[in-house]
Motif scaffolding. Sequence first.
Motif, short mmCIF file in Angstrom:
data_model
loop_
_atom_site.label_atom_id
_atom_site.label_comp_id
_atom_site.label_asym_id
_atom_site.label_seq_id
_atom_site.Cartn_x
_atom_site.Cartn_y
_atom_site.Cartn_z
N UNK A 13 2.57 -9.64 1.58
CA UNK A 13 2.22 -10.57 0.50
C UNK A 13 1.30 -9.96 -0.56
N UNK A 14 0.45 -9.04 -0.14
CA UNK A 14 -0.45 -8.38 -1.10
C UNK A 14 -0.67 -6.95 -0.59
N UNK B 189 -4.99 1.97 3.12
CA UNK B 189 -3.98 1.08 2.56
C UNK B 189 -4.10 -0.23 3.32
N UNK B 190 -4.23 -1.35 2.60
CA UNK B 190 -4.30 -2.65 3.25
C UNK B 190 -3.17 -3.52 2.77
N UNK B 191 -2.63 -4.34 3.70
CA UNK B 191 -1.62 -5.31 3.32
C UNK B 191 -2.02 -6.67 3.87
N UNK B 192 -1.71 -7.71 3.12
CA UNK B 192 -1.90 -9.08 3.60
C UNK B 192 -0.55 -9.58 4.11
N UNK B 193 -0.57 -10.14 5.32
CA UNK B 193 0.64 -10.63 5.98
C UNK B 193 0.37 -12.04 6.48
N UNK B 194 1.42 -12.71 7.01
CA UNK B 194 1.19 -13.96 7.73
C UNK B 194 0.31 -13.65 8.95
N UNK B 195 -0.64 -14.51 9.26
CA UNK B 195 -1.53 -14.30 10.41
C UNK B 195 -0.71 -14.12 11.69
#
Length: 427
Positions: free
Chosen positions: A382-383, A391-397
């Motif tokens: 998502x982000x 490197x960071x990514x936002x995902x569904x929990x």
Amino acid sequence: MALIVQKYGGSSVADAESIKRVAKRIVDTRRAGHDVVVAVSAMGDTTDELLDLAGQVAPIPAPRELDMLLSSGERISMALLAMAIHPMGFEARSFTGSQAGMITDATHGAARIVDVTPVRLREALDEGAIVIVAGFQGFNRDTRDITTLGRGGSDTTAVALAAALEADVCEIYSDVDGVFTADPRVVPRARKLDRISSEEMLELAANGAKVLYIRAVEYARRHGVLIHARSTFSSAEGTWVGTGRHPHHVPEGEHMEEPIVAGVATDLGQAKITVVGVPDVPGKAAEIFKIVAKSGANVDMIVQNVSAAGTARTDISFTLPKTDATTALKALAGEQIEVGFESLVHDDQIGKLSVVGAGMRTHSGVSATLFEALSTTGINIEMISTSEIRISVVLRAADIAEAARVVHTAYGLDGDADATIYAGTGR
Ligand code: ASP
Ligand code: MG
């Protein structure tokens, strides 16, 4: 003969038996011929229990009194630890933060160390005593009041003492074996790292790893303190963090084959706010983030889309600690008309996964490996945000645990067997 600072977390001194075990460990270090300075946390869950009590007598306890209360937790453990050492035939003396010369600013509950004047500690060491210092607390010269450093502050106490006393190493003891390539409770094949650079440790701590507190790692890096994170329950080597003078430590760069990725961190403590339909004109982002900053929220990632064709409006999404979300939303809603956005969306079902490694600086394709691993597992991103070594990514929990496992495998970090999983908290 070395000067060794040791920090014991609350889980290492949870009851009388544990205190005696820690006392023995300290005495063993002293017997080996070293000077020992110990920073100790409050026993077990004492700090939480005291916080709870405070909440029962007042809706919003006064910060000054809260620090008086919370600092008492460490006074209990430091005195008991000194007493437990005496029957083993060694002199031990306990000191409060203020007696130890831990000088802080005046911010109750989140004080910063501004100076360390360990005159009394040096005297005690010169007289052959083992020194025990209450962690997590200090003293402000202007207000002449007791302060605390914020949750988990005993790590910082230990590192600050190590810096001020020019200790050879700062050993941070908890109920886990050291720093792992991922949280072993999430990724069973996680491995303990023998060494990690302080910049990598900082990124891991900032992105969800709980074994060391970020402020302590920051302080250690700034003052060149070598940290050895290890377990109270075994004598095995833990993880060396940073570089220093200690003879057992292999300086960074002496190993030819450095792994590109040091570890994977996960964080389920963040929420996402989307400001929908923001007028796409200069100054709007400034307005929005001024409001958010004033609410006291600590923004992490920010994403702004290009405005949808013809609408001249855009969406701005950002992440922040879950605990800050309600206040930030309220603050934004209060200025909706002035800013001119259409609506707010609050999403607290997100998780952040971060891959950290100094090798990213010199290797290409590191992010492609991450995206590939997630896409073959069918996990949606998502982000995205990056730093030089992260490197960071936002995902569904709900996807975070599986994502951490596949990414850990994709970077070749898996160990041969499952890691020993402790009931421990790492504190
Ligand atoms: N006792 C304090 C806390 O629980 C400080 C510490 O453990 O480091 O946050
Ligand atoms: Mg604690």
